[in-house]
Motif scaffolding. Structure first.
Motif, PDB file in Angstrom:
ATOM      1  N   THR A  99     -37.336  29.299   0.293  1.00 41.76           N
ATOM      2  CA  THR A  99     -35.876  29.487   0.353  1.00 41.76           C
ATOM      3  C   THR A  99     -35.145  28.146   0.367  1.00 41.76           C
ATOM      4  OG1 THR A  99     -35.946  29.608   2.783  1.00 41.76           O
ATOM      5  CG2 THR A  99     -36.105  31.687   1.553  1.00 41.76           C
ATOM      6  N   TRP A 100     -35.727  27.122   0.988  1.00 44.64           N
ATOM      7  CA  TRP A 100     -35.078  25.800   0.988  1.00 44.64           C
ATOM      8  C   TRP A 100     -35.125  25.174  -0.402  1.00 44.64           C
ATOM      9  CZ3 TRP A 100     -38.915  25.337   5.449  1.00 44.64           C
ATOM     10  CH2 TRP A 100     -38.409  25.973   6.579  1.00 44.64           C
ATOM     11  N   VAL A 101     -36.195  25.437  -1.136  1.00 47.56           N
ATOM     12  CA  VAL A 101     -36.268  24.952  -2.517  1.00 47.56           C
ATOM     13  C   VAL A 101     -35.181  25.621  -3.358  1.00 47.56           C
ATOM     14  CG1 VAL A 101     -37.720  24.752  -4.560  1.00 47.56           C
ATOM     15  CG2 VAL A 101     -38.734  24.486  -2.284  1.00 47.56           C
ATOM     16  N   ALA A 102     -35.019  26.932  -3.191  1.00 47.82           N
ATOM     17  CA  ALA A 102     -33.984  27.651  -3.942  1.00 47.82           C
ATOM     18  C   ALA A 102     -32.595  27.136  -3.581  1.00 47.82           C
ATOM     19  CB  ALA A 102     -34.084  29.153  -3.668  1.00 47.82           C
ATOM     20  N   ALA A 103     -32.365  26.852  -2.314  1.00 44.71           N
ATOM     21  CA  ALA A 103     -31.065  26.312  -1.907  1.00 44.71           C
ATOM     22  C   ALA A 103     -30.823  24.938  -2.528  1.00 44.71           C
ATOM     23  CB  ALA A 103     -30.987  26.221  -0.380  1.00 44.71           C
ATOM     24  N   ALA A 104     -31.868  24.105  -2.581  1.00 47.28           N
ATOM     25  CA  ALA A 104     -31.716  22.777  -3.189  1.00 47.28           C
ATOM     26  C   ALA A 104     -31.420  22.891  -4.680  1.00 47.28           C
ATOM     27  CB  ALA A 104     -32.981  21.957  -2.967  1.00 47.28           C
ATOM     28  N   VAL A 105     -32.084  23.814  -5.368  1.00 43.01           N
ATOM     29  CA  VAL A 105     -31.838  24.011  -6.801  1.00 43.01           C
ATOM     30  C   VAL A 105     -30.405  24.466  -7.035  1.00 43.01           C
ATOM     31  CG1 VAL A 105     -32.464  25.414  -8.804  1.00 43.01           C
ATOM     32  CG2 VAL A 105     -34.252  24.429  -7.365  1.00 43.01           C
ATOM     33  N   THR A 106     -29.926  25.376  -6.191  1.00 47.27           N
ATOM     34  CA  THR A 106     -28.554  25.868  -6.349  1.00 47.27           C
ATOM     35  C   THR A 106     -27.531  24.770  -6.078  1.00 47.27           C
ATOM     36  OG1 THR A 106     -29.369  27.993  -5.545  1.00 47.27           O
ATOM     37  CG2 THR A 106     -27.000  27.743  -5.725  1.00 47.27           C
ATOM     38  N   LEU A 115     -28.578  14.490  -8.029  1.00 48.70           N
ATOM     39  CA  LEU A 115     -28.812  14.087  -6.663  1.00 48.70           C
ATOM     40  C   LEU A 115     -30.285  13.740  -6.467  1.00 48.70           C
ATOM     41  CD1 LEU A 115     -26.727  16.880  -4.906  1.00 48.70           C
ATOM     42  CD2 LEU A 115     -26.027  14.517  -5.287  1.00 48.70           C
ATOM     43  N   PRO A 116     -30.612  12.826  -5.537  1.00 51.07           N
ATOM     44  CA  PRO A 116     -32.019  12.507  -5.267  1.00 51.07           C
ATOM     45  C   PRO A 116     -32.760  13.727  -4.734  1.00 51.07           C
ATOM     46  CG  PRO A 116     -30.565  11.430  -3.689  1.00 51.07           C
ATOM     47  CD  PRO A 116     -29.687  11.988  -4.749  1.00 51.07           C
ATOM     48  N   ALA A 117     -33.816  14.145  -5.434  1.00 44.70           N
ATOM     49  CA  ALA A 117     -34.464  15.427  -5.151  1.00 44.70           C
ATOM     50  C   ALA A 117     -35.058  15.492  -3.751  1.00 44.70           C
ATOM     51  CB  ALA A 117     -35.543  15.691  -6.204  1.00 44.70           C
ATOM     52  N   GLY A 118     -35.771  14.445  -3.345  1.00 44.50           N
ATOM     53  CA  GLY A 118     -36.403  14.469  -2.030  1.00 44.50           C
ATOM     54  C   GLY A 118     -35.399  14.570  -0.905  1.00 44.50           C
ATOM     55  N   ARG A 119     -34.368  13.742  -0.951  1.00 46.07           N
ATOM     56  CA  ARG A 119     -33.347  13.791   0.091  1.00 46.07           C
ATOM     57  C   ARG A 119     -32.551  15.092   0.034  1.00 46.07           C
ATOM     58  NH1 ARG A 119     -30.191   8.241  -0.473  1.00 46.07           N
ATOM     59  NH2 ARG A 119     -30.952   8.354  -2.623  1.00 46.07           N
ATOM     60  N   LEU A 120     -32.359  15.633  -1.153  1.00 43.01           N
ATOM     61  CA  LEU A 120     -31.657  16.909  -1.276  1.00 43.01           C
ATOM     62  C   LEU A 120     -32.443  18.031  -0.595  1.00 43.01           C
ATOM     63  CD1 LEU A 120     -29.394  18.669  -2.441  1.00 43.01           C
ATOM     64  CD2 LEU A 120     -30.693  18.791  -4.579  1.00 43.01           C
ATOM     65  N   LEU A 121     -33.765  18.058  -0.810  1.00 44.27           N
ATOM     66  CA  LEU A 121     -34.590  19.093  -0.179  1.00 44.27           C
ATOM     67  C   LEU A 121     -34.614  18.924   1.330  1.00 44.27           C
ATOM     68  CD1 LEU A 121     -36.472  21.489  -0.542  1.00 44.27           C
ATOM     69  CD2 LEU A 121     -38.363  19.886  -0.871  1.00 44.27           C
ATOM     70  N   ALA A 122     -34.742  17.680   1.808  1.00 40.86           N
ATOM     71  CA  ALA A 122     -34.721  17.438   3.255  1.00 40.86           C
ATOM     72  C   ALA A 122     -33.378  17.831   3.852  1.00 40.86           C
ATOM     73  CB  ALA A 122     -35.031  15.971   3.538  1.00 40.86           C
ATOM     74  N   THR A 123     -32.313  17.613   3.106  1.00 43.89           N
ATOM     75  CA  THR A 123     -30.984  17.982   3.595  1.00 43.89           C
ATOM     76  C   THR A 123     -30.853  19.491   3.739  1.00 43.89           C
ATOM     77  OG1 THR A 123     -30.037  16.027   2.549  1.00 43.89           O
ATOM     78  CG2 THR A 123     -28.519  17.784   3.136  1.00 43.89           C
ATOM     79  N   GLN A 124     -31.463  20.263   2.821  1.00 42.58           N
ATOM     80  CA  GLN A 124     -31.392  21.722   2.939  1.00 42.58           C
ATOM     81  C   GLN A 124     -32.162  22.214   4.159  1.00 42.58           C
ATOM     82  OE1 GLN A 124     -29.083  22.893   0.943  1.00 42.58           O
ATOM     83  NE2 GLN A 124     -29.160  20.761   0.278  1.00 42.58           N
ATOM     84  N   LEU A 249     -28.173  27.196 -15.347  1.00 41.18           N
ATOM     85  CA  LEU A 249     -29.390  27.934 -15.014  1.00 41.18           C
ATOM     86  C   LEU A 249     -29.803  27.671 -13.572  1.00 41.18           C
ATOM     87  CD1 LEU A 249     -31.739  29.723 -15.930  1.00 41.18           C
ATOM     88  CD2 LEU A 249     -32.907  27.642 -16.714  1.00 41.18           C
ATOM     89  N   ALA A 250     -29.705  26.417 -13.132  1.00 39.23           N
ATOM     90  CA  ALA A 250     -30.051  26.096 -11.749  1.00 39.23           C
ATOM     91  C   ALA A 250     -29.097  26.776 -10.772  1.00 39.23           C
ATOM     92  CB  ALA A 250     -30.030  24.586 -11.547  1.00 39.23           C
ATOM     93  N   LEU A 251     -27.811  26.793 -11.106  1.00 44.14           N
ATOM     94  CA  LEU A 251     -26.816  27.391 -10.213  1.00 44.14           C
ATOM     95  C   LEU A 251     -27.059  28.881 -10.026  1.00 44.14           C
ATOM     96  CD1 LEU A 251     -24.148  27.245  -8.601  1.00 44.14           C
ATOM     97  CD2 LEU A 251     -22.948  27.603 -10.770  1.00 44.14           C
ATOM     98  N   TRP A 252     -27.134  29.628 -11.110  1.00 47.39           N
ATOM     99  CA  TRP A 252     -27.243  31.079 -11.018  1.00 47.39           C
ATOM    100  C   TRP A 252     -28.671  31.538 -10.751  1.00 47.39           C
ATOM    101  CZ3 TRP A 252     -23.016  33.549 -10.052  1.00 47.39           C
ATOM    102  CH2 TRP A 252     -21.794  33.018 -10.481  1.00 47.39           C
ATOM    103  N   GLY A 253     -29.654  30.801 -11.283  1.00 49.79           N
ATOM    104  CA  GLY A 253     -31.036  31.146 -10.962  1.00 49.79           C
ATOM    105  C   GLY A 253     -31.345  30.930  -9.491  1.00 49.79           C
TER     106      GLY A 253
END
Length: 355
Positions: A99-106, A115-124, A249-253
């Motif tokens: 679910t955190w991965v999905a939130a980061a993708v959205t 955005l930096p992917a690692g920090r984005l995932l940690a932020t979620q 696709l990232a937003l709606w997926g």
């Protein structure tokens, strides 16, 4: 004549008569006496408030407060987890992480900049903890807004991206709920989700709030200009995002995947505890309960989510005792287990100035 020439010869080149006493050289500092020490007036000391350190420790304090307030739920929930089938519980923990991965993708899909992917995932992950410590949606929104601002996105565009994310997630959740209701019309009775004689007051309250907000926007000039500017920025950002297929696709997926994964956690926990309800009915009960709870401004939905889920699962045909155990175990897996690591991550991100 000889003596006159001698007096003129002792004059210096600058034309000044020489002095019988030696003069100190220009620019040479005087040496202080050995027993004398130079003293300077003491500078006033100003104590700086360690704001960032306080912000690092604040999530841990809030976790402790929330855990003490809900200690009975924690004890009972962990007791039910001890009797569950572990393979399904492991699957529930894995789906929770997704679910955190999905939130980061959205979140990335709602913004044109990368955005930096690692920090984005940690932020979620940290935002999930903040969301359970503050009123619903406020914690995660504040963390993500600060993260985008630190990444160099202007505040107006960060707010527009946040609004686009919330809109997409709400549309996806309600759309999934309506699709399941149409596909399985007899799977759930929505009446028990709201107490008796409350639908009319809720509707009247919603109409009053909407009309009051519209009147304030129309009558207050400064507010009207701020709202119109924000709407223009949001529409411009939405057009820019949907002009890029990968972002759209990232937003709606991600918006569709997020509630599906959350419902999947409830399904796996239900299977772990032997809840005899069809999988689609459990997913429908979860979506209906979360949509109903979205109107209740409690921290992370604590308390209101449990009550709504119990009512929804009972309305879907589950026995009360098993449903209660499933809901408590579900909240332990999705809220209480990640809460302390999420709070630590939040404090670390504040200390590292990521947010």
């Amino acid at each position: 004549m000889h003596f006159g020439v001698g007096r003129s010869a002792v004059k210096s080149a600058a034309g000044q008569p020489s002095s019988p006493h030696p003069q100190p050289s220009v620019g040479r500092a005087r040496r202080a006496s050995p027993g004398v020490t130079a003293t300077q007036p003491p500078r006033p000391r100003t104590r700086r408030v360690p704001v960032r350190r306080i912000l690092c420790l604040l999530p841990l304090v809030l976790v402790l407060v929330v855990a003490v307030r809900h200690r009975s739920v924690l004890v009972e929930g962990f007791a039910h987890l001890a009797t569950a089938r572990w393979p399904w519980l492991v699957a529930a923990v894995g789906v929770t992480c997704l679910t955190w991965v999905a939130a980061a993708v959205t979140r990335q899909g709602a913004l044109v900049e990368r955005l930096p992917a690692g920090r984005l995932l940690a932020t979620q992950f940290a935002a999930g903890a903040a969301n359970h410590l503050l009123p619903t949606g406020m914690g995660a929104s504040a963390v993500n807004l600060r993260f985008m601002t630190v990444c160099g996105v202007p505040l107006s565009r960060s707010s527009a991206a946040l609004a686009l994310y919330l809109l997409a997630e709400s549309v996806a959740r309600v759309g999934l709920l309506l699709a399941l209701l149409v596909t399985f019309p007899r799977a759930l009775r929505l009446g028990p989700l709201l107490p008796a004689h409350t639908s009319t007051p809720l509707l009247v309250t919603a109409v009053v709030v909407v009309c009051g907000a519209a009147a304030a926007v129309l009558l207050v000039r400064r507010l009207r200009s701020a709202v119109s500017g924000f709407v223009r920025t949001a529409l411009r950002e939405a057009r820019a995002v949907h002009a890029r297929p990968t972002r759209a696709l990232a937003l709606w997926g991600g918006s569709l995947a997020f509630p599906v994964l959350q419902a999947g956690v409830l399904v796996t926990v239900g299977l772990a505890l032997g809840l005899d309800i069809p999988v689609t009915h459990m997913a429908l009960a979860y979506l209906a309960a979360t949509v109903a709870v979205a109107l209740v401004p409690t921290p992370g939905g604590l308390g209101s989510v449990e009550a709504a889920l119990v009512v929804a699962l009972v309305a879907a045909g589950g026995p009360v005792a098993v449903v209660t155990a499933v809901v408590l175990a579900f909240r332990v897996v999705t809220v209480w287990l990640p809460l302390l690591p999420g709070a630590l991550t939040l404090g670390a991100l504040v200390r590292l100035k990521v947010i």
